[in-house]
Design an enzyme around this catalytic site. Structure first.
Site, short mmCIF file in Angstrom:
data_model
loop_
_atom_site.label_atom_id
_atom_site.label_comp_id
_atom_site.label_asym_id
_atom_site.label_seq_id
_atom_site.Cartn_x
_atom_site.Cartn_y
_atom_site.Cartn_z
N GLU A 117 -4.61 36.02 74.64
CA GLU A 117 -3.47 36.82 74.14
C GLU A 117 -3.59 38.29 74.54
O GLU A 117 -2.62 38.93 74.87
CB GLU A 117 -3.36 36.69 72.61
CG GLU A 117 -2.90 35.33 72.13
CD GLU A 117 -1.52 34.95 72.64
OE1 GLU A 117 -0.75 35.83 73.05
OE2 GLU A 117 -1.22 33.74 72.65
N TYR A 155 1.65 40.72 66.49
CA TYR A 155 1.91 39.57 67.34
C TYR A 155 0.62 38.79 67.62
O TYR A 155 0.55 37.57 67.42
CB TYR A 155 2.57 39.98 68.68
CG TYR A 155 2.40 38.89 69.68
CD1 TYR A 155 3.19 37.75 69.60
CD2 TYR A 155 1.36 38.91 70.62
CE1 TYR A 155 2.98 36.67 70.45
CE2 TYR A 155 1.14 37.85 71.47
CZ TYR A 155 1.96 36.74 71.38
OH TYR A 155 1.73 35.66 72.20
N ASP A 174 7.30 38.13 70.36
CA ASP A 174 6.96 38.90 71.56
C ASP A 174 8.23 39.05 72.39
O ASP A 174 9.32 38.68 71.93
CB ASP A 174 5.83 38.22 72.36
CG ASP A 174 6.30 36.97 73.09
OD1 ASP A 174 7.39 36.46 72.77
OD2 ASP A 174 5.59 36.52 74.01
#
Ligand code: SF4
Length: 413
Positions: free
Chosen positions: A58, A142, A160
């Site tokens: 991520e 996020y 996102d």
């Protein structure tokens, strides 16, 4: 206070929410891309290792394309398969592996956070989105939601850039999608929609849809698994907003999620009317003089001087050729003189401006800076004694240069 959004922008029908989840997950099971972090997260039985694998992916995927990330991710996980291994790495090693991926503070913060988990949290990753965001440096809302849902099964949504686009189209949201009030509404929606039994898969499916089908410029609506739930698609087909039973239409200028009255639906754009963003500020223009200093190494091969940037700010801790920011609109002669003065401070002896050979200009776009490097070179006869009071510096061969923690911009230079 902004007016509450009209119900047409929300997901208020439980039967529709259920159908949307079902359709999206069925499509994901059929069409998802094989990606190394997905394989790791699916196969890894240890929750902490799973969390770490997702976390690294991520962070790398923030601001960087999937195709670029894959190779970096594989090398990273091979070198540091656990957060304990990462915690023991040096920042120099992290920067070297990260070189070329951009936004270098990401790697640094990932390593700082790994050290924190090992030293302050007994090596155990926090398990909820709230704790991840609170306790780990560099982990925002996020990333926390992604790790918690994908690795630990927490039923929490994520928002996102891909999710913003999909949700704004699904619900005809035309207000500025970068404004905090719209972003808050999108988080509410993501939390309502997320599938309770497969939250990680649902979040990945929504992002995958945005990355592969509901793409920015030419979305593939005909192949979209949720088109029957998409108001932008229906509006494109029928030329007007779809009717919503028992709900009044949004009044012009009265709804916090509708497009502003001054920018109504443009039928030539179709579903790409959404999302809308306020115009971005243009990037700041900067000029930097940089000098490739070359000497003969002890085996006769050329060597180049690189110096380390400060430990904070743009490209923190990375190595570069000696460089000096310039005022705009200087004559080339003046740029050369300023660079010569700067090099003199490095080498402790005068450098003749005329000796600097102009090579050319290199342009590199950082997210917010339009950088022009004005490149000179200088061949040195004999050795120089570098001032140890200045930033760390070293002589490298071309091969060593490429293996060092240098930015893409410097490689272009
Ligand atoms: Fe996006 Fe088109 Fe699907 Fe709507 S129908 S979600 S606009 S791809």
């Amino acid at each position: 206070a902004p007016a509450p959004p009209a119900a047409r922008h929300l997901f208020s029908d439980p039967a529709e929410v259920e159908a949307l989840r079902r359709n999206l997950l069925a499509w994901y099971d059929r069409c998802k891309r094989d990606l190394p972090w997905r394989a790791l997260a699916e196969m890894e039985p240890d929750a902490d290792r799973r969390g770490y694998a997702v976390w690294v992916s991520e962070i790398m995927l923030q601001q960087t394309q999937v195709a670029t990330v894959i190779d970096y991710y594989n090398r990273w996980m091979q070198k540091w398969p656990t957060l304990q291994a990462l915690a023991q790495a040096s920042l120099e090693e992290v920067n070297e592996l990260w070189a070329g991926l951009g936004y270098y503070s990401r790697g640094k913060r990932l390593q700082e956070a790994a050290r924190k988990v090992v030293s302050e949290l007994a090596g155990q990753m926090p398990r909820t989105a709230e704790d991840l965001q609170k306790l780990l440096p560099g982990v925002g809302r996020y990333t926390a939601g992604a790790i918690a849902s994908i690795s630990y099964g927490q039923a929490t949504g994520v928002v996102d850039g891909n999710v913003i686009r999909v949700l704004c189209r699904l619900r005809c949201i035309g207000a500025d999608s970068s404004s905090p009030s719209v972003i808050d509404r999108l988080w509410d929606m993501a939390n309502v929609l997320v599938d309770r039994s497969r939250p990680g898969d649902f979040n990945q499916a929504l992002m995958e849809l945005g990355a592969t089908v509901c793409v920015p410029k030419a979305p593939l609506c005909g192949e979209c698994p949720v088109k029957q739930h998409c108001q932008a698609w229906r509006r494109k087909l029928f030329g007007k907003p779809p009717p919503v039973s028992d709900v009044e239409d949004c009044g012009v200028g009265d709804c916090s999620l509708c497009p502003p009255a001054t920018e109504p639906w443009d039928s030539s754009l179709g579903v790409t009317n959404f999302p809308r963003k306020a115009a971005k500020k243009p990037p700041r223009a900067m000029r930097t003089a940089t000098c490739v200093l070359e000497r003969r190494g002890c085996h006769g091969a050329p060597e180049y001087l690189i110096v380390q940037r400060p430990s904070s700010g743009l490209l923190a801790g990375l190595w570069e050729f000696p460089s000096l920011p310039l005022a705009q609109d200087l004559q080339e002669e003046k740029e050369r003189e300023e660079l010569a003065d700067h090099l003199q401070a490095w080498m402790g002896r005068p450098v003749a401006a005329k000796g600097l050979q102009f090579i050319g200009e290199v342009i590199h776009i950082f997210s917010h800076i339009h950088q022009t490097y004005v490149v000179f070179s200088l061949h040195l006869d004999g050795d120089v004694t570098l001032d140890p009071a200045l930033s760390p510096s070293r002589w490298v061969t071309e091969e060593e240069f490429h293996a060092s923690a240098v930015s893409t911009a410097m490689k272009k230079v």
